[in-house]
Design an enzyme around this catalytic site. Structure first.
Site, PDB file in Angstrom:
ATOM      1  N   CYS A  79      -5.144 -15.947   1.744  1.00 39.48           N
ATOM      2  CA  CYS A  79      -6.175 -15.003   2.172  1.00 39.48           C
ATOM      3  C   CYS A  79      -7.533 -15.409   1.602  1.00 39.48           C
ATOM      4  O   CYS A  79      -7.655 -15.684   0.414  1.00 39.48           O
ATOM      5  CB  CYS A  79      -5.787 -13.616   1.666  1.00 39.48           C
ATOM      6  SG  CYS A  79      -7.057 -12.367   1.920  1.00 39.48           S
ATOM      7  N   CYS A  82      -8.598 -12.606  -1.165  1.00 42.37           N
ATOM      8  CA  CYS A  82      -7.993 -12.425  -2.498  1.00 42.37           C
ATOM      9  C   CYS A  82      -7.089 -13.578  -2.898  1.00 42.37           C
ATOM     10  O   CYS A  82      -6.453 -13.524  -3.945  1.00 42.37           O
ATOM     11  CB  CYS A  82      -7.220 -11.113  -2.541  1.00 42.37           C
ATOM     12  SG  CYS A  82      -5.689 -11.156  -1.576  1.00 42.37           S
ATOM     13  N   CYS A 127      -3.797  -8.638   5.218  1.00 34.89           N
ATOM     14  CA  CYS A 127      -3.277  -9.134   3.941  1.00 34.89           C
ATOM     15  C   CYS A 127      -2.600  -7.994   3.189  1.00 34.89           C
ATOM     16  O   CYS A 127      -3.168  -6.917   3.036  1.00 34.89           O
ATOM     17  CB  CYS A 127      -4.426  -9.718   3.133  1.00 34.89           C
ATOM     18  SG  CYS A 127      -3.960 -10.148   1.442  1.00 34.89           S
ATOM     19  N   CYS A 130      -4.880  -7.252  -0.237  1.00 34.54           N
ATOM     20  CA  CYS A 130      -6.239  -6.678  -0.241  1.00 34.54           C
ATOM     21  C   CYS A 130      -6.557  -5.905   1.045  1.00 34.54           C
ATOM     22  O   CYS A 130      -7.627  -5.303   1.139  1.00 34.54           O
ATOM     23  CB  CYS A 130      -7.286  -7.768  -0.482  1.00 34.54           C
ATOM     24  SG  CYS A 130      -7.571  -8.832   0.937  1.00 34.54           S
ATOM     25  N   CYS A 150      -1.397 -14.853  15.409  1.00 35.07           N
ATOM     26  CA  CYS A 150      -2.649 -15.435  15.886  1.00 35.07           C
ATOM     27  C   CYS A 150      -3.729 -15.069  14.856  1.00 35.07           C
ATOM     28  O   CYS A 150      -4.206 -13.932  14.825  1.00 35.07           O
ATOM     29  CB  CYS A 150      -2.958 -14.843  17.254  1.00 35.07           C
ATOM     30  SG  CYS A 150      -4.405 -15.558  18.026  1.00 35.07           S
TER      31      CYS A 150
HETATM   32 ZN   LIG Z   1      -6.113 -10.645   0.714  1.00 39.27          ZN
END
Ligand SMILES: [Zn+2]
Length: 166
Positions: A79, A82, A127, A130, A150
């Site tokens: 991510c 984070c 995510c 976060c 996607c």
């Molecule tokens: Zn994250």
């Protein structure tokens, strides 16, 4: 008088229902709690404007714009908000859509919500750590899962595996 009260209650509950529907259609982060939580100002300071637009504002990058489309090394896609590990390079495939695509996330990597914006019902992917918006998942992917995650490449960062790893 009683009828009037009943009518008012019925009207109030209709409004309540509408508000509930509206809340459900709003982004996951409005109601879900995440391990990493920052203020809007902190996210703006940390992320590029493009990352912010995708991760924090449910934006979508232009197709074919992410350099990660052509990332074929062994490693992990994490991510951009984070650094939580999201996808292994082994699960990346060429979908031809112009967005980096994967058939399976890592364990405890992502969460999903129903997204009914733009008159379509889609499954939004964010995510797990976060709450940053990553993209959508569709059921027209390849084996073994049949899923197509996607993803917006600008919501991801790539960490190549150490050269010693085979
Ligand atoms: Zn994250």
């Amino acid at each position: 008088m009683i009828e009037r009260r009943v009518l008012l209650a019925a009207v109030a509950s209709l409004f309540g229902l509408a508000a509930f529907r509206w809340l459900r259609a709003s982004p996951a982060r409005a109601t879900e709690k995440f391990e990493v939580e920052k203020t809007d100002a902190e996210w703006r300071a940390q992320l590029t404007s493009q990352q912010y637009e995708i991760l924090r504002n449910q934006g979508t990058e232009r197709p074919w714009s992410s350099p990660l489309l052509n990332e074929h090394r062994k490693g992990v896609f994490a991510c951009a908000g984070c650094d939580h590990p999201l996808f292994a390079s082994e699960t990346k495939f060429e979908s031809g859509t112009g967005w980096p695509s994967f058939y399976q996330p890592l364990e405890n990597a992502v969460g999903t919500t129903e997204d009914s914006t733009f008159g379509m019902v889609r499954t939004e992917v964010h995510c797990h750590r976060c709450g940053g918006h990553l993209g959508h998942v569709f059921d027209d992917g390849p084996k073994p899962t049949g899923l197509r995650y996607c993803m917006d490449g600008f919501a991801l960062v790539f960490h190549p595996a150490p050269p010693s790893a085979s």
